[in-house]
Motif scaffolding. Structure first.
Motif, mmCIF file in Angstrom:
data_model
loop_
_atom_site.group_PDB
_atom_site.id
_atom_site.type_symbol
_atom_site.label_atom_id
_atom_site.label_comp_id
_atom_site.label_asym_id
_atom_site.label_seq_id
_atom_site.Cartn_x
_atom_site.Cartn_y
_atom_site.Cartn_z
ATOM 1 N N LYS A 101 36.618 66.097 41.552
ATOM 2 C CA LYS A 101 36.746 64.761 40.976
ATOM 3 C C LYS A 101 35.471 63.969 41.240
ATOM 4 N N ARG A 102 35.146 63.071 40.317
ATOM 5 C CA ARG A 102 33.968 62.229 40.522
ATOM 6 C C ARG A 102 34.277 61.129 41.539
ATOM 7 N N GLU A 103 33.217 60.708 42.220
ATOM 8 C CA GLU A 103 33.361 59.685 43.257
ATOM 9 C C GLU A 103 33.809 58.355 42.654
ATOM 10 N N LEU A 104 34.747 57.680 43.349
ATOM 11 C CA LEU A 104 35.154 56.331 42.971
ATOM 12 C C LEU A 104 34.576 55.341 43.981
ATOM 13 N N HIS A 105 34.496 54.078 43.582
ATOM 14 C CA HIS A 105 33.888 53.041 44.433
ATOM 15 C C HIS A 105 34.820 51.829 44.467
ATOM 16 N N ILE A 106 36.057 52.073 44.852
ATOM 17 C CA ILE A 106 37.113 51.075 44.679
ATOM 18 C C ILE A 106 36.874 49.835 45.535
ATOM 19 N N ASP A 107 36.457 49.999 46.777
ATOM 20 C CA ASP A 107 36.262 48.834 47.655
ATOM 21 C C ASP A 107 35.192 47.897 47.102
ATOM 22 N N LYS A 108 34.055 48.456 46.702
ATOM 23 C CA LYS A 108 32.987 47.621 46.140
ATOM 24 C C LYS A 108 33.424 47.006 44.810
ATOM 25 N N ALA A 109 34.135 47.791 44.011
ATOM 26 C CA ALA A 109 34.601 47.270 42.724
ATOM 27 C C ALA A 109 35.508 46.065 42.925
ATOM 28 N N LEU A 110 36.431 46.159 43.880
ATOM 29 C CA LEU A 110 37.344 45.044 44.141
ATOM 30 C C LEU A 110 36.590 43.810 44.635
ATOM 31 N N ASP A 111 35.453 44.026 45.278
ATOM 32 C CA ASP A 111 34.621 42.894 45.718
ATOM 33 C C ASP A 111 34.047 42.120 44.536
ATOM 34 N N VAL A 112 33.688 42.843 43.453
ATOM 35 C CA VAL A 112 32.896 42.211 42.395
ATOM 36 C C VAL A 112 33.679 41.899 41.119
ATOM 37 N N ILE A 113 34.884 42.430 40.964
ATOM 38 C CA ILE A 113 35.638 42.195 39.724
ATOM 39 C C ILE A 113 36.001 40.720 39.593
ATOM 40 N N ASP A 114 35.752 40.174 38.422
ATOM 41 C CA ASP A 114 36.254 38.852 38.054
ATOM 42 C C ASP A 114 37.527 39.088 37.242
ATOM 43 N N PHE A 115 38.678 38.780 37.844
ATOM 44 C CA PHE A 115 39.971 39.110 37.238
ATOM 45 C C PHE A 115 40.318 38.212 36.062
ATOM 46 N N ASN A 116 39.491 37.215 35.807
ATOM 47 C CA ASN A 116 39.723 36.328 34.662
ATOM 48 C C ASN A 116 38.871 36.693 33.450
ATOM 49 N N LEU A 117 37.991 37.686 33.617
ATOM 50 C CA LEU A 117 37.077 38.025 32.529
ATOM 51 C C LEU A 117 37.695 39.015 31.559
ATOM 52 N N LYS A 118 37.570 38.712 30.288
ATOM 53 C CA LYS A 118 37.823 39.687 29.236
ATOM 54 C C LYS A 118 36.970 39.296 28.042
ATOM 55 N N SER A 119 36.770 40.244 27.144
ATOM 56 C CA SER A 119 35.859 39.999 26.032
ATOM 57 C C SER A 119 36.456 40.545 24.754
ATOM 58 N N ASP A 120 36.054 39.962 23.635
ATOM 59 C CA ASP A 120 36.427 40.483 22.332
ATOM 60 C C ASP A 120 35.149 40.873 21.605
ATOM 61 N N LYS A 121 35.313 41.597 20.524
ATOM 62 C CA LYS A 121 34.131 42.036 19.792
ATOM 63 C C LYS A 121 33.485 40.860 19.063
ATOM 64 N N ILE A 122 32.182 40.986 18.883
ATOM 65 C CA ILE A 122 31.393 40.020 18.124
ATOM 66 C C ILE A 122 31.061 40.663 16.788
ATOM 67 N N VAL A 123 31.440 40.019 15.712
ATOM 68 C CA VAL A 123 31.067 40.506 14.387
ATOM 69 C C VAL A 123 29.798 39.767 13.975
ATOM 70 N N PRO A 124 28.674 40.482 13.836
ATOM 71 C CA PRO A 124 27.403 39.802 13.533
ATOM 72 C C PRO A 124 27.475 38.928 12.288
ATOM 73 N N LYS A 125 26.895 37.724 12.398
ATOM 74 C CA LYS A 125 26.804 36.812 11.261
ATOM 75 C C LYS A 125 25.357 36.795 10.784
ATOM 76 N N TYR A 126 25.118 37.476 9.686
ATOM 77 C CA TYR A 126 23.752 37.653 9.197
ATOM 78 C C TYR A 126 23.276 36.426 8.429
ATOM 79 N N LYS A 127 22.013 36.084 8.643
ATOM 80 C CA LYS A 127 21.348 35.031 7.881
ATOM 81 C C LYS A 127 20.228 35.665 7.063
ATOM 82 N N LYS A 128 20.180 35.311 5.792
ATOM 83 C CA LYS A 128 19.166 35.875 4.918
ATOM 84 C C LYS A 128 17.769 35.416 5.332
ATOM 85 N N VAL A 129 16.841 36.363 5.310
ATOM 86 C CA VAL A 129 15.417 36.072 5.465
ATOM 87 C C VAL A 129 14.704 36.825 4.346
ATOM 88 N N ASP A 130 13.437 36.534 4.154
ATOM 89 C CA ASP A 130 12.686 37.273 3.136
ATOM 90 C C ASP A 130 12.737 38.764 3.439
#
Length: 318
Positions: free
Chosen positions: A208-237
């Motif tokens: 099995k690959r090594e896990l880093h649970i103690d350090k991960a628990l130190d740094v996780i922000d439990f309020n963070l989540k993200s959604d996808k960004i759909v690019p909004k293109y602006k016309k240029v020449d």
């Protein structure tokens, strides 16, 4: 200085596939599961070497030391090159992981820096998903309990993605790439990853690959989540441009070129990744071809340059 193309650096990963060969034609090591192409890197793990031109074979770190003002811009200095540019082939799902911020990395990882990143989805199988943070209301105690039960999936925030989508992954946010996704990744120049959960996978030797649970628990922000960004293109020449990420670590644009698009470096370096099509980069002293899957580092001293062709590129800068 001329635009700089670098020799590809291939990284074998347990979850890697063959998309770098089948989509972009790279001559990848035979029989290896190649999960990452490091396009531009001045990391302690691997340093890019120039491919062709007057600096052929010279390492990026050496160029930065000798020609910092030309490369970065007058009076600018970063120590190591501040970005790490990759293409990731997730043939299988990656581990659930998190990255530390600069402060934690400095104090707990021998003065290293943290890792904030973004993903541009180059290709994705129908229904492909990313993990981007935790479901609302998830506490540290619930997270630890689900880890112990090997049921972490219950609290993970999944989003479905398709080609052209963008996702921003700040340090402290739990995340993972699902199977069947090809990604251009722009990140801080750090290789720090804390694995939290790896679906009980084993390597070819049954380990099995090594896990880093103690350090991960130190740094996780439990309020963070993200959604996808759909690019909004602006016309240029000659095409269109979408600004998709603006952070203190990097800014990223998606550039769609229909004929010719003019770019101004404004005295800072640019990185370009050609994700679709092919074209030319034309500057005052010459031109450089850029094929699908290839990358260029545009030195700050280039000033103005023009992209010609029918193509799509990811441009990043600090």
């Amino acid at each position: 200085m001329q635009p700089l193309k670098f020799k590809p650096i291939f990284m074998e990963r347990i979850w890697g596939g063959d998309a770098l060969k089948t989509k972009y034609g790279f001559n990848v090591p035979y029989g290896k599961k190649i999960g990452e192409l490091w396009c531009i890197s001045d990391n302690t793990t691997a340093v890019s070497e120039v491919d062709g031109g007057i600096y052929d074979g010279v390492k990026l770190s050496e160029l930065a030391n000798k020609h910092g003002d030309e490369l970065y811009g007058e009076g600018k200095s970063y120590g190591r090159f501040p970005l790490l540019i990759k293409i990731i082939d997730a043939n299988d799902k990656l581990s659930v992981q998190v990255h530390p911020d600069d402060d934690y990395a400095y104090h707990h990882e021998n003065g290293d820096i943290g890792k904030t990143e973004m993903w541009y989805i180059i290709d994705a199988k129908p229904g492909a998903k990313l993990i981007c943070g935790l479901k609302e209301g998830t506490t540290k105690e619930q997270f630890k309990s689900l880890l112990e039960k090997e049921s972490l999936e219950e609290c993970l925030n999944e989003i479905e993605v398709k080609p052209g989508d963008v996702v921003y992954i700040p340090s402290g946010m739990v995340h993972a790439i699902g199977e069947g996704i090809l990604i251009c990744e722009i990140q801080q120049n750090s290789d720090l990853t804390y694995r939290v959960y790896d679906y009980n996978r084993v390597d070819d030797n049954g380990n099995k690959r090594e896990l880093h649970i103690d350090k991960a628990l130190d740094v996780i922000d439990f309020n963070l989540k993200s959604d996808k960004i759909v690019p909004k293109y602006k016309k240029v020449d000659g095409g269109s441009i979408a600004n998709v990420v603006q952070s203190k670590y990097f800014k990223t644009d998606v550039i769609y070129v229909e004929s010719t698009v003019n770019i101004e470096t404004n005295g800072i370096f640019n990185t370009l990744v050609m994700v679709e099509g092919e074209g030319k980069i034309i500057y005052e002293d010459g031109e450089a071809d850029l094929k699908s899957g290839e990358s260029l580092l545009i030195p700050a001293s280039i000033g103005k340059y023009t992209i010609t062709g029918n193509c799509k590129l990811i441009r990043s800068y600090v």
